[in-house]
Design a protein around this motif. Structure first.
Motif, PDB file in Angstrom:
ATOM      1  N   VAL A  63       0.842  -1.196   0.000  1.00 18.52           N
ATOM      2  CA  VAL A  63       0.000   0.000   0.000  1.00 18.52           C
ATOM      3  C   VAL A  63       0.878   1.247   0.000  1.00 18.52           C
ATOM      4  N   GLU A  64       0.427   2.295  -0.708  1.00 21.06           N
ATOM      5  CA  GLU A  64       1.133   3.572  -0.688  1.00 21.06           C
ATOM      6  C   GLU A  64       1.040   4.173   0.716  1.00 21.06           C
ATOM      7  N   ALA A  65       2.171   4.580   1.257  1.00 16.20           N
ATOM      8  CA  ALA A  65       2.211   5.122   2.615  1.00 16.20           C
ATOM      9  C   ALA A  65       1.431   6.424   2.724  1.00 16.20           C
ATOM     10  N   VAL A  66       0.792   6.628   3.858  1.00 14.20           N
ATOM     11  CA  VAL A  66       0.083   7.881   4.117  1.00 14.20           C
ATOM     12  C   VAL A  66       1.046   9.057   3.963  1.00 14.20           C
ATOM     13  N   SER A  67       2.261   8.912   4.450  1.00  6.48           N
ATOM     14  CA  SER A  67       3.242  10.000   4.363  1.00  6.48           C
ATOM     15  C   SER A  67       3.550  10.367   2.915  1.00  6.48           C
ATOM     16  N   SER A  68       3.559   9.384   2.028  1.00  5.18           N
ATOM     17  CA  SER A  68       3.795   9.637   0.614  1.00  5.18           C
ATOM     18  C   SER A  68       2.621  10.389  -0.019  1.00  5.18           C
ATOM     19  N   VAL A  69       1.407   9.973   0.332  1.00  6.03           N
ATOM     20  CA  VAL A  69       0.214  10.658  -0.170  1.00  6.03           C
ATOM     21  C   VAL A  69       0.207  12.098   0.325  1.00  6.03           C
ATOM     22  N   ALA A  70       0.525  12.282   1.599  1.00  4.40           N
ATOM     23  CA  ALA A  70       0.554  13.627   2.190  1.00  4.40           C
ATOM     24  C   ALA A  70       1.548  14.517   1.456  1.00  4.40           C
ATOM     25  N   ALA A  71       2.705  13.968   1.115  1.00  9.03           N
ATOM     26  CA  ALA A  71       3.742  14.758   0.445  1.00  9.03           C
ATOM     27  C   ALA A  71       3.288  15.195  -0.943  1.00  9.03           C
ATOM     28  N   ARG A  72       2.695  14.283  -1.701  1.00  9.21           N
ATOM     29  CA  ARG A  72       2.307  14.662  -3.063  1.00  9.21           C
ATOM     30  C   ARG A  72       1.104  15.603  -3.080  1.00  9.21           C
ATOM     31  N   MET A  73       0.157  15.398  -2.172  1.00  7.50           N
ATOM     32  CA  MET A  73      -1.001  16.290  -2.118  1.00  7.50           C
ATOM     33  C   MET A  73      -0.581  17.689  -1.659  1.00  7.50           C
ATOM     34  N   SER A  74       0.295  17.759  -0.671  1.00  8.75           N
ATOM     35  CA  SER A  74       0.798  19.055  -0.201  1.00  8.75           C
ATOM     36  C   SER A  74       1.582  19.761  -1.296  1.00  8.75           C
ATOM     37  N   ALA A  75       2.335  18.991  -2.071  1.00 12.50           N
ATOM     38  CA  ALA A  75       3.133  19.584  -3.152  1.00 12.50           C
ATOM     39  C   ALA A  75       2.239  20.239  -4.204  1.00 12.50           C
ATOM     40  N   VAL A  76       1.068  19.660  -4.430  1.00 10.98           N
ATOM     41  CA  VAL A  76       0.130  20.273  -5.384  1.00 10.98           C
ATOM     42  C   VAL A  76      -0.249  21.669  -4.901  1.00 10.98           C
TER      43      VAL A  76
END
Length: 197
Positions: free
Chosen positions: A131-144
Motif C-alpha cells: 500500500v502507498e504510505a500515508v506520508s507519501s500521499v501527504a507529500a504529493r497532495m501538499s506539493a500540489v
C-alpha cells in the motif's frame, strides 16, 4: 455535504475547494480501484454519481472556482468536467491528485479499507500489503497546493481528488498527526470542503 476549515496559517494566496469525485462504479460494486491500469479508463461515475454532480452544480453554494485541477482517473475527470463545464473553465490534470494505491487489495472488496486504516493509525509510513504510505500521499497532495500557491494569487481553485488523499491532505492542513487521518469527518461522494484564504 460540505465542511469548512480555517487554514492552518493565515497567508494563503488562493482559496481552495477540495472536492471528492461523485459516486462511482467502483463504489457501486464495492471494489477498491486505485491503480492507473484500472482507474484511468474504467470505473467512472455511476448513475447516482451523475445525479449528485447535476445537483451539486445546480445548487452550487460555494465560491465560484476560477480554476479546476483534477486527478486523471476517470471518476475524477468526469466530476471535474461537470463542474468546469458549468463555470466555463478549462481543466488541468495533475497526477499527484490520484487515488492512494492500495497495493495487494487492488481490485478486491472495499471491506479491506479498514484493514489498511488500522495499520495507518499505527504508522503513517507503513507500506504493508504494498500500500502507498500515508506520508507519501501527504507529500504529493501538499506539493500540489504548494505549487499552486507559487503559481497563482487571488484564485479560487477547485481540486478534484479521492477520499483517502483528500482526508490525508485535510489532516496535514489541520496540523494533526498523519496517523489520525481517518479521524477526519468522512468525505462523501461529490462533497466540497472549502479552505478559506
Amino acid at each position: 455535504m460540505s465542511n469548512t476549515l480555517q487554514p492552518f496559517f493565515d497567508h494563503w494566496r488562493n482559496r481552495y475547494l477540495l472536492m471528492r469525485h461523485g459516486h462511482s462504479q467502483a463504489n457501486q460494486q464495492g471494489l477498491i480501484i486505485s491503480s492507473p491500469e484500472r482507474g484511468l479508463n474504467d470505473f467512472g461515475l455511476s448513475a447516482m454519481g451523475e445525479q449528485q454532480l447535476a445537483q451539486a452544480v445546480a445548487e452550487w453554494g460555494w465560491p465560484a472556482p476560477s480554476r479546476v485541477v483534477h486527478s486523471d482517473f476517470l471518476r475524477t475527470t468526469q466530476t471535474a468536467a461537470r463542474v468546469a463545464s458549468a463555470f466555463k473553465l478549462e481543466r488541468v490534470v495533475d497526477k499527484r491528485l490520484r487515488e492512494r494505491f492500495f497495493g495487494d487489495f487492488e481490485g478486491q472488496a472495499d471491506a479491506h479499507y479498514p484493514d489498511v486504516w488500522a495499520l495507518d493509525s499505527l504508522d503513517a509510513g507503513h507500506c504493508q500489503h504494498q500500500v502507498e504510505a500515508v506520508s507519501s500521499v501527504a507529500a504529493r497532495m501538499s506539493a500540489v497546493m504548494e505549487g499552486l500557491e507559487q503559481q497563482y494569487d487571488g484564485e479560487t481553485i477547485l481540486l478534484v481528488s479521492h477520499g483517502d488523499p483528500l482526508q490525508i491532505l485535510l489532516t496535514v492542513l489541520a496540523k494533526k498527526p498523519l496517523t489520525q487521518h481517518r479521524e477526519q469527518p468522512a468525505l462523501l461522494p461529490a462533497s466540497v470542503t472549502l479552505i478559506n484564504a
